[in-house]
Design a protein around this motif. Sequence first.
Motif, mmCIF file in Angstrom:
data_model
loop_
_atom_site.group_PDB
_atom_site.id
_atom_site.type_symbol
_atom_site.label_atom_id
_atom_site.label_comp_id
_atom_site.label_asym_id
_atom_site.label_seq_id
_atom_site.Cartn_x
_atom_site.Cartn_y
_atom_site.Cartn_z
ATOM 1 N N SER A 15 63.654 11.615 78.839
ATOM 2 C CA SER A 15 63.595 11.852 77.643
ATOM 3 C C SER A 15 62.013 11.903 77.168
ATOM 4 O O SER A 15 61.338 12.749 76.485
ATOM 5 C CB SER A 15 64.195 11.189 76.653
ATOM 6 O OG SER A 15 64.132 11.287 75.429
ATOM 7 N N PRO A 69 54.905 16.160 74.938
ATOM 8 C CA PRO A 69 54.653 17.254 74.480
ATOM 9 C C PRO A 69 54.219 17.156 72.955
ATOM 10 O O PRO A 69 53.315 17.703 72.559
ATOM 11 C CB PRO A 69 55.735 18.282 74.597
ATOM 12 C CG PRO A 69 56.327 17.879 75.845
ATOM 13 C CD PRO A 69 56.403 16.371 75.615
ATOM 14 N N GLN A 70 54.957 16.149 72.239
ATOM 15 C CA GLN A 70 54.743 15.949 70.725
ATOM 16 C C GLN A 70 53.581 15.204 70.658
ATOM 17 O O GLN A 70 52.619 15.482 69.733
ATOM 18 C CB GLN A 70 56.039 15.016 70.255
ATOM 19 C CG GLN A 70 57.240 16.167 69.976
ATOM 20 C CD GLN A 70 58.347 15.023 69.447
ATOM 21 O OE1 GLN A 70 57.984 14.069 69.255
ATOM 22 N NE2 GLN A 70 59.522 15.818 69.454
ATOM 23 N N LEU A 71 53.268 14.224 71.721
ATOM 24 C CA LEU A 71 52.157 13.204 71.700
ATOM 25 C C LEU A 71 50.860 14.463 71.811
ATOM 26 O O LEU A 71 49.861 14.216 71.090
ATOM 27 C CB LEU A 71 52.128 12.071 72.919
ATOM 28 C CG LEU A 71 51.021 11.508 72.831
ATOM 29 C CD1 LEU A 71 50.558 10.678 71.632
ATOM 30 C CD2 LEU A 71 51.065 10.701 74.205
ATOM 31 N N GLU A 77 60.302 15.428 75.868
ATOM 32 C CA GLU A 77 59.889 15.600 74.456
ATOM 33 C C GLU A 77 58.901 14.795 73.931
ATOM 34 O O GLU A 77 58.067 15.395 73.024
ATOM 35 C CB GLU A 77 61.422 15.101 73.961
ATOM 36 C CG GLU A 77 62.595 16.057 74.329
ATOM 37 C CD GLU A 77 63.848 15.109 73.740
ATOM 38 O OE1 GLU A 77 63.864 14.476 72.961
ATOM 39 O OE2 GLU A 77 65.118 15.966 74.068
ATOM 40 N N GLU A 78 58.856 13.576 74.359
ATOM 41 C CA GLU A 78 57.831 12.725 73.552
ATOM 42 C C GLU A 78 56.491 12.898 73.887
ATOM 43 O O GLU A 78 55.438 13.121 73.004
ATOM 44 C CB GLU A 78 58.121 11.480 73.522
ATOM 45 C CG GLU A 78 59.453 10.808 73.485
ATOM 46 C CD GLU A 78 59.735 9.420 73.342
ATOM 47 O OE1 GLU A 78 58.563 8.589 73.712
ATOM 48 O OE2 GLU A 78 60.811 8.824 73.017
ATOM 49 N N LEU A 100 50.590 17.433 71.070
ATOM 50 C CA LEU A 100 50.415 18.237 70.032
ATOM 51 C C LEU A 100 49.784 17.525 68.848
ATOM 52 O O LEU A 100 48.743 17.781 68.100
ATOM 53 C CB LEU A 100 51.745 18.765 69.171
ATOM 54 C CG LEU A 100 52.287 19.847 70.090
ATOM 55 C CD1 LEU A 100 53.897 20.273 69.737
ATOM 56 C CD2 LEU A 100 51.460 21.170 70.242
ATOM 57 N N GLN A 101 50.143 16.182 68.768
ATOM 58 C CA GLN A 101 49.336 15.299 67.853
ATOM 59 C C GLN A 101 47.865 15.109 68.174
ATOM 60 O O GLN A 101 47.176 15.122 67.524
ATOM 61 C CB GLN A 101 50.118 13.965 67.955
ATOM 62 C CG GLN A 101 51.651 13.955 67.084
ATOM 63 C CD GLN A 101 51.564 14.467 65.694
ATOM 64 O OE1 GLN A 101 50.608 14.023 65.034
ATOM 65 N NE2 GLN A 101 52.615 14.965 65.094
ATOM 66 N N HIS A 151 46.135 17.177 69.687
ATOM 67 C CA HIS A 151 45.329 18.359 69.593
ATOM 68 C C HIS A 151 45.124 18.675 67.905
ATOM 69 O O HIS A 151 44.148 19.027 67.586
ATOM 70 C CB HIS A 151 46.516 19.511 70.027
ATOM 71 C CG HIS A 151 45.786 20.903 69.767
ATOM 72 N ND1 HIS A 151 44.512 21.392 70.611
ATOM 73 C CD2 HIS A 151 45.922 22.016 69.137
ATOM 74 C CE1 HIS A 151 44.062 22.559 70.077
ATOM 75 N NE2 HIS A 151 45.052 23.061 69.016
ATOM 76 N N ARG A 152 46.145 18.011 67.321
ATOM 77 C CA ARG A 152 45.883 18.184 65.756
ATOM 78 C C ARG A 152 44.839 17.249 65.292
ATOM 79 O O ARG A 152 44.199 17.508 64.676
ATOM 80 C CB ARG A 152 47.364 17.730 65.181
ATOM 81 C CG ARG A 152 47.183 17.763 63.504
ATOM 82 C CD ARG A 152 48.647 17.761 63.101
ATOM 83 N NE ARG A 152 48.755 17.329 61.568
ATOM 84 C CZ ARG A 152 48.638 16.043 60.903
ATOM 85 N NH1 ARG A 152 48.582 15.049 61.713
ATOM 86 N NH2 ARG A 152 48.411 16.070 59.695
#
Length: 819
Positions: free
Chosen positions: A107, A114-116, A111-112, A118-119, A121-122
């Motif tokens: 998990s 890719p979100q990390l 999931e976590e 994206l964060q 990159h943001r």
Amino acid sequence: MEGWDHQNLILPKVGKLLQQQSDYLDQHFKTQKDVSSSSTCSSSLLSELTKHTTDLHSYLLHLHTTVIERALSWISRSFRAKDSIGNLNLSLYSSSPYATASHGMQSILGEELPQLALQLHRFDNIRQYLETALCLEALVGDLEDAVFCSGYLHMGNMLTKLSTSVTSQDFGLKQERLLQAIKAMSDIEDIIVNVEKSRKWHLLLQSVDHRVEKTFSVLRAEALAGHRALLASLGWPPKLLTSNVESGGISELLNPLVLMNGDEKKSYAQSFHVLCALQRLQRRREIRNFNTSGQMECDIQLWAIDELVSPIAERMEYHFLKWAQHPEFIFALVYRVTRDFIVGVSDILQPLIDAARLSSYSANEAWVSAMVHMLSGFLRNKVFPALAENYKEKDMKLEVISMWLHLVDLIVGFDKRMQSLIRSETCLFLLDAQRYGGLSRGVSVLIVFCDRPDWLKIWAKMELKDGWKKLKAVLKDARAWHIDDKHRVDFNVNTVCETFLLSSGEAHKAPLVAESAVKIATEMIDRCCTLPAILARVKFVRSTVARFFWYFSNVLLLHCKNAELSSENLDESALIRACESINAARYVESRLQEWSDDVSFIEMKIAENQEKDKVSDDDCFFEEEIKSLAELETNWLMEVIVVLLRQFENLTLGCNHNEDYIDDDQNMTPKRDSAATELALFSGFFEALHALRNQLHVFKINLNPKDFLDLWRSVADGLDHFISGSIFASDIPFSREQTNQFETSMQALHLVFQPFCARPEAFFPCIRDTLKLLTMSNEGLKQLLVVLSSKKSENCSQFYGISHLSFDQVDKVLRNMKF
């Protein structure tokens, strides 16, 4: 060894036994008696060998069992080793940071992580945004500070600078701070361009762009104010000495730019450099906006030169208003000022333009263009609005038309003289403007019509009405439809024939009215050729030249109808009238095709297609007009051909009808089926040939060579079908005498067309094949009849040179031959 028969035993030869085997046998069988089965030696040997065999068999079984046991033991150990290695591998992998043994770890990875990412990159985008925003804020702040300081200095010294000469030190300091502000704006523009490539932060860019635009407006106004003050201190604009204008001349004008001293030249160069830097920066901003929005304002003028023209325009306007009824003085004054100052402008300003790195700009072109725009602005604001308003008044329409067309004449002549001043230059900046704005903003006062389609429409109506008025005057002349016969085409094959590459009116034998129509249309095209907007030229030509030729085609059609061609009463004047219209149509068609092949008209057609979202590579600009004239020409040429053939038919068949009953000593029976045969017997056929020869001679003299060639060939083809068809339609037998008479008549027919070609019989293929059949020898006829009756093939007659007659036609001619 019971039951053995030693006599039947097959024993190996002694020589093939091994030495050990031979020694063993010799040891146990010493005598012949020992070999017998009853001997004690043999029995003991057999028992010994049997026991040894049993022992060996038992040992073999023991070895087999031992091997199986050990194999099973090793297999069991290998399974245990495999399980141990697998457990060790799992233990090692579970203790590593990349282990995915558990569902929770999966998990995290699915999931976590890719979100990390994206964060992260943001956060990186936020960091870049903050860095860019801080950098832009600092640069915009520096820009506003520079403008404020420069403005403060300007405000503090404005009164003194306007009243006295410019202080060189203060002026240089101000120009330096203006250049710093321009440098800051340039750096801001670099960042904006880089950010726009990534297509993000649009709100930030819009905010910065808005602030920069406001600051740029203030900066430009301040730079222009300083430049104007400097020009005023230099004595610009010069006084316009117009004492001799009314008499057609202007005294020589002195150029203050040429009279500048060292400090003045330095100050002017600094101010000029600032304006050029501002304009170069504005150009970059316009190009960026064009790349993003697709829209760009076309501005090919140099601001520094516009500032030279602006005060001259203010001073000239007084004279322009005074000469409202004599516009030729206005154009003369503008041309004289432009010509007198162009040398000084080129010598002083061109090096400054090159130093400012304004590529593809020319001082001469900018100067001439600015003067033209100044004059066009005056006409746009002061002259044409009043004329357009008065044009609506019925009582003043004629006066307005005369004044308007007179102005256009002056504009066309003025444009040519102004363009001659820069003819040696390469108008690169004009091409650059055309690339972005779709307009060729050239040196032309006719630019006033580009932004006012209503004025363009009024002008087109005036030109069309004036052109039609001129054509009507030509039509009233008795020589309007006269054909000049000096330029004739000789069809005698013994002389060198003139080619059909027709270009002039004489070569086309065009009447005076056709040449006048082309001349009027050419003048219309010449008057609009300097229109800067290509779509404006398209609309003007469509409204004038194209419509004018539609009217002219109706004139030609009416002229043809008045000829009243009739096969019963075909006189020479009617034929000449038809030739006049056909020649005129052919000549105008050729000129329209020449114009359509010109580069300028090709560009106009492309622009017109792009405006209509039409994709077509084959059509030309005057396609519809050319089709209309070609249709008129073809229709009336066919009408003439039909009338000639019908008259020929009437003359021949009329005489045959009169000779239907012949008072013969042998019989009095009617000869209604002898139409073809009687052609050679009655003088009516030769009368028809005589009339045809005279008519073809009229056409040869009066019709253009191309259409005359089509005409006589079509007439020959029609006669070929008519005469051969008459033969095939009759059932009269051909005798040798009738055949000779028919051959003589056809030779007379060929003589009519002899002046136009070397072998006229080649244009009568059906008659030629019929004569071949009629003059064929008896042997050849019999062979051909046999072939036709046996093969029944349409192609068999071709072996005898008969290629234009069908099987039935050949068969009928042969059946009617009575030799």
